[in-house]
Design a protein around this motif. Structure first.
Motif, PDB file in Angstrom:
ATOM      1  N   ARG A 194      61.805 -46.607  -8.822  1.00 59.56           N
ATOM      2  CA  ARG A 194      62.015 -47.677  -8.168  1.00 59.56           C
ATOM      3  C   ARG A 194      61.066 -47.966  -6.949  1.00 59.56           C
ATOM      4  O   ARG A 194      60.357 -47.107  -6.662  1.00 59.56           O
ATOM      5  CB  ARG A 194      63.539 -47.692  -7.714  1.00 59.56           C
ATOM      6  CG  ARG A 194      63.856 -46.759  -6.884  1.00 59.56           C
ATOM      7  CD  ARG A 194      65.181 -46.470  -6.427  1.00 59.56           C
ATOM      8  NE  ARG A 194      65.952 -45.846  -7.665  1.00 59.56           N
ATOM      9  CZ  ARG A 194      67.089 -46.505  -8.281  1.00 59.56           C
ATOM     10  NH1 ARG A 194      67.147 -47.812  -7.873  1.00 59.56           N
ATOM     11  NH2 ARG A 194      67.545 -46.086  -9.173  1.00 59.56           N
ATOM     12  N   GLY A 195      61.423 -49.176  -6.605  1.00 59.91           N
ATOM     13  CA  GLY A 195      60.753 -49.521  -5.201  1.00 59.91           C
ATOM     14  C   GLY A 195      59.119 -50.088  -5.305  1.00 59.91           C
ATOM     15  O   GLY A 195      58.584 -50.040  -4.397  1.00 59.91           O
ATOM     16  N   PHE A 196      59.149 -50.783  -6.268  1.00 58.80           N
ATOM     17  CA  PHE A 196      58.040 -51.657  -6.552  1.00 58.80           C
ATOM     18  C   PHE A 196      57.913 -52.840  -5.570  1.00 58.80           C
ATOM     19  O   PHE A 196      58.867 -53.532  -5.433  1.00 58.80           O
ATOM     20  CB  PHE A 196      57.843 -52.037  -8.019  1.00 58.80           C
ATOM     21  CG  PHE A 196      56.414 -52.797  -8.463  1.00 58.80           C
ATOM     22  CD1 PHE A 196      55.424 -51.909  -8.629  1.00 58.80           C
ATOM     23  CD2 PHE A 196      56.348 -54.162  -8.320  1.00 58.80           C
ATOM     24  CE1 PHE A 196      54.346 -52.392  -8.993  1.00 58.80           C
ATOM     25  CE2 PHE A 196      54.922 -54.591  -8.692  1.00 58.80           C
ATOM     26  CZ  PHE A 196      53.913 -53.726  -9.036  1.00 58.80           C
ATOM     27  N   PRO A 197      56.740 -52.820  -4.947  1.00 59.62           N
ATOM     28  CA  PRO A 197      56.550 -54.007  -3.990  1.00 59.62           C
ATOM     29  C   PRO A 197      56.471 -55.288  -4.668  1.00 59.62           C
ATOM     30  O   PRO A 197      55.262 -55.640  -5.204  1.00 59.62           O
ATOM     31  CB  PRO A 197      55.399 -53.680  -3.154  1.00 59.62           C
ATOM     32  CG  PRO A 197      54.670 -52.543  -3.937  1.00 59.62           C
ATOM     33  CD  PRO A 197      55.544 -51.932  -4.939  1.00 59.62           C
ATOM     34  N   THR A 232      52.283 -50.246 -14.766  1.00 52.43           N
ATOM     35  CA  THR A 232      52.085 -50.989 -13.510  1.00 52.43           C
ATOM     36  C   THR A 232      53.098 -50.815 -12.341  1.00 52.43           C
ATOM     37  O   THR A 232      52.484 -50.488 -11.282  1.00 52.43           O
ATOM     38  CB  THR A 232      53.008 -52.573 -13.819  1.00 52.43           C
ATOM     39  OG1 THR A 232      52.432 -53.215 -14.921  1.00 52.43           O
ATOM     40  CG2 THR A 232      52.791 -53.489 -12.735  1.00 52.43           C
ATOM     41  N   MET A 233      53.986 -50.017 -12.639  1.00 47.61           N
ATOM     42  CA  MET A 233      54.803 -49.231 -11.706  1.00 47.61           C
ATOM     43  C   MET A 233      53.963 -48.005 -10.908  1.00 47.61           C
ATOM     44  O   MET A 233      53.961 -47.666  -9.763  1.00 47.61           O
ATOM     45  CB  MET A 233      56.280 -48.677 -12.199  1.00 47.61           C
ATOM     46  CG  MET A 233      56.861 -47.540 -11.234  1.00 47.61           C
ATOM     47  SD  MET A 233      57.484 -48.519  -9.707  1.00 47.61           S
ATOM     48  CE  MET A 233      59.048 -49.376 -10.101  1.00 47.61           C
ATOM     49  N   LEU A 234      53.463 -47.257 -12.079  1.00 49.89           N
ATOM     50  CA  LEU A 234      52.696 -45.997 -11.456  1.00 49.89           C
ATOM     51  C   LEU A 234      51.539 -46.274 -10.575  1.00 49.89           C
ATOM     52  O   LEU A 234      51.142 -45.741  -9.625  1.00 49.89           O
ATOM     53  CB  LEU A 234      52.381 -45.026 -12.592  1.00 49.89           C
ATOM     54  CG  LEU A 234      53.368 -44.363 -13.419  1.00 49.89           C
ATOM     55  CD1 LEU A 234      52.747 -43.799 -14.654  1.00 49.89           C
ATOM     56  CD2 LEU A 234      54.125 -43.387 -12.507  1.00 49.89           C
ATOM     57  N   LEU A 235      50.735 -47.514 -10.977  1.00 53.58           N
ATOM     58  CA  LEU A 235      49.660 -47.801 -10.286  1.00 53.58           C
ATOM     59  C   LEU A 235      50.048 -48.574  -8.896  1.00 53.58           C
ATOM     60  O   LEU A 235      49.169 -48.424  -8.063  1.00 53.58           O
ATOM     61  CB  LEU A 235      48.838 -48.917 -11.187  1.00 53.58           C
ATOM     62  CG  LEU A 235      48.047 -48.215 -12.256  1.00 53.58           C
ATOM     63  CD1 LEU A 235      47.430 -49.107 -13.403  1.00 53.58           C
ATOM     64  CD2 LEU A 235      47.140 -46.660 -11.992  1.00 53.58           C
ATOM     65  N   GLY A 236      51.044 -49.563  -8.992  1.00 55.23           N
ATOM     66  CA  GLY A 236      51.257 -50.253  -7.977  1.00 55.23           C
ATOM     67  C   GLY A 236      52.402 -49.815  -7.089  1.00 55.23           C
ATOM     68  O   GLY A 236      52.656 -50.389  -5.903  1.00 55.23           O
ATOM     69  N   VAL A 240      59.038 -55.364 -14.500  1.00 59.51           N
ATOM     70  CA  VAL A 240      59.098 -54.332 -13.168  1.00 59.51           C
ATOM     71  C   VAL A 240      58.769 -54.903 -11.828  1.00 59.51           C
ATOM     72  O   VAL A 240      59.040 -54.449 -11.080  1.00 59.51           O
ATOM     73  CB  VAL A 240      58.020 -53.041 -13.669  1.00 59.51           C
ATOM     74  CG1 VAL A 240      56.530 -53.400 -13.125  1.00 59.51           C
ATOM     75  CG2 VAL A 240      58.597 -51.984 -12.895  1.00 59.51           C
ATOM     76  N   SER A 241      57.927 -55.910 -12.063  1.00 57.74           N
ATOM     77  CA  SER A 241      57.493 -56.850 -10.866  1.00 57.74           C
ATOM     78  C   SER A 241      58.799 -57.576 -10.496  1.00 57.74           C
ATOM     79  O   SER A 241      59.097 -57.739  -9.198  1.00 57.74           O
ATOM     80  CB  SER A 241      56.393 -57.879 -11.078  1.00 57.74           C
ATOM     81  OG  SER A 241      55.409 -57.164 -11.537  1.00 57.74           O
ATOM     82  N   ALA A 259      47.444 -53.553 -10.212  1.00 59.04           N
ATOM     83  CA  ALA A 259      48.388 -52.673 -10.858  1.00 59.04           C
ATOM     84  C   ALA A 259      48.862 -53.395 -12.252  1.00 59.04           C
ATOM     85  O   ALA A 259      48.943 -52.768 -13.271  1.00 59.04           O
ATOM     86  CB  ALA A 259      49.501 -52.597 -10.029  1.00 59.04           C
ATOM     87  N   LEU A 260      49.141 -54.686 -12.244  1.00 64.78           N
ATOM     88  CA  LEU A 260      49.462 -55.421 -13.294  1.00 64.78           C
ATOM     89  C   LEU A 260      48.396 -55.068 -14.444  1.00 64.78           C
ATOM     90  O   LEU A 260      48.687 -55.084 -15.566  1.00 64.78           O
ATOM     91  CB  LEU A 260      49.590 -56.943 -13.136  1.00 64.78           C
ATOM     92  CG  LEU A 260      50.204 -57.893 -14.305  1.00 64.78           C
ATOM     93  CD1 LEU A 260      51.596 -57.350 -14.716  1.00 64.78           C
ATOM     94  CD2 LEU A 260      50.354 -59.277 -13.959  1.00 64.78           C
TER      95      LEU A 260
END
Length: 328
Positions: free
Chosen positions: A128-131, A50-54, A215-216, A72-73
């Motif tokens: 870090r920094g996931f919107p 999810t982090m890599l995609l979003g 991660v969200s 992403a999810l």
């Protein structure tokens, strides 16, 4: 008052995310008899996927595609399923102790990959920094906490209802038949290997969904989030709640997470200063004591599996196959 509500929302959010992962484990172990000792690997696959995609792009870092949140999810869930499919093909011919050791080894290997593959996972510093979804639109931190709690509970409810329908269907009864007596299930034309793989992948994708929500929520993931204690926490939740019962799985998640947070607070506040450094170790011991104590006192859990029974007349007229009081 707002502070108390915010904390309770935070507690319920984390408990709900873990409850989703416990439901995935319950499908694997409680209904199919698959001992998955590598829960964190599939939880982590969903989180990192999810982090890599979003997530946002970073120089020299793979990923950062900044895709819409739902995409992403969903991609993280699919990645967890692909990892589970590969692992399942390699390990599901093993049984019981050997399967547990193999899947635990997969979790250790996955954690080492995330710690050392800087170009992919950010290494020990993590990503870090996931919107967070709709955070900018809502604005207020308090209201956003309540919104995200509602999102997690909605996903938890959807997973619960979906699994209830699945395990109470003929497909779910076949899974329990394989759990109880594989030879009998095979004798009526079922394919235990294929069905175990399907259950393993579905359960792992549910764990991946929990990782994606994690991660969200934190907008951050690192190898420290994939420590083996997470696997034992989720197993403790299932054992306490009751394997084979989806309501028990959710109850166990909230109870164990409550005990974990309460024990951490009590130790940090009331334990002597000399013991403060050992707070984490003491909590690990408590988890072990809970698992052993429940296995000795009430191995079926607080909410045991509900056994479906049929009367003798129905069995005589329709002739179902009965395996450990389950109707096939």
């Amino acid at each position: 008052m707002i502070g108390l509500i915010s904390y309770l929302a935070f507690f319920a959010t984390m408990a709900g995310i873990l409850a989703i992962a416990v439901l995935g484990l319950n499908l694997q172990w409680g209904h199919t008899g698959l001992f998955n000792g590598g829960v964190v690997a599939f939880f982590g696959a969903g989180a990192y996927g999810t982090m890599l995609l979003g997530g946002p792009p970073e120089p020299g870092q793979f990923g950062g595609f900044a895709l819409p949140y739902v995409v992403a999810l969903g991609g993280g869930i699919v990645i967890a399923g692909v990892v589970a499919w590969i692992v399942g093909l390699l390990t599901l011919r093993l049984r019981h102790d050997y399967l547990a050791i193999a899947t635990f080894g997969v979790a250790v290997a996955f954690e080492n990959v995330t710690r050392n593959a800087d170009w992919l996972t950010g290494g020990a510093r993590g990503l870090r920094g996931f919107p967070r979804p709709l955070e900018a639109a809502i604005g207020d931190t308090f209201l956003y906490g309540l919104f995200f709690l509602g999102l997690v509970l909605a996903v938890l409810l959807a997973v619960y209802l979906g699994l209830e329908r699945l395990v109470n269907s003929p497909y779910g009864r076949v899974l329990r038949a394989i759990r109880e007596d594989e030879v009998s299930a095979r004798s009526v034309g079922k394919n235990p290997t294929r069905l175990r793989l399907e259950a393993f992948v579905i359960g792992s994708m549910i764990m991946g969904a929990a990782g994606g929500l994690y991660v969200s929520f934190y907008a951050f993931v690192s190898p420290q989030d994939l420590a083996p204690i997470l696997t034992f926490q989720i197993w403790a939740m299932l054992i306490v709640g009751g394997a084979g019962n989806n309501r028990g799985a959710i109850l166990g998640a909230f109870l164990i997470w409550g005990a974990w947070t309460l024990s951490g607070f009590a130790l940090s506040r009331f334990a002597p200063e000399a013991m403060q450094l050992y707070t984490g170790s003491i909590q690990y011991i408590l988890i072990g004591v809970v698992i052993v104590g429940m296995l000795m006192w009430r191995p079926q859990g607080l909410l045991p599996e509900r056994i479906t029974k049929t009367n003798s007349k129905k069995r005589a007229t329709k002739g179902p196959v009965i395996i450990n009081k389950e109707v096939i």
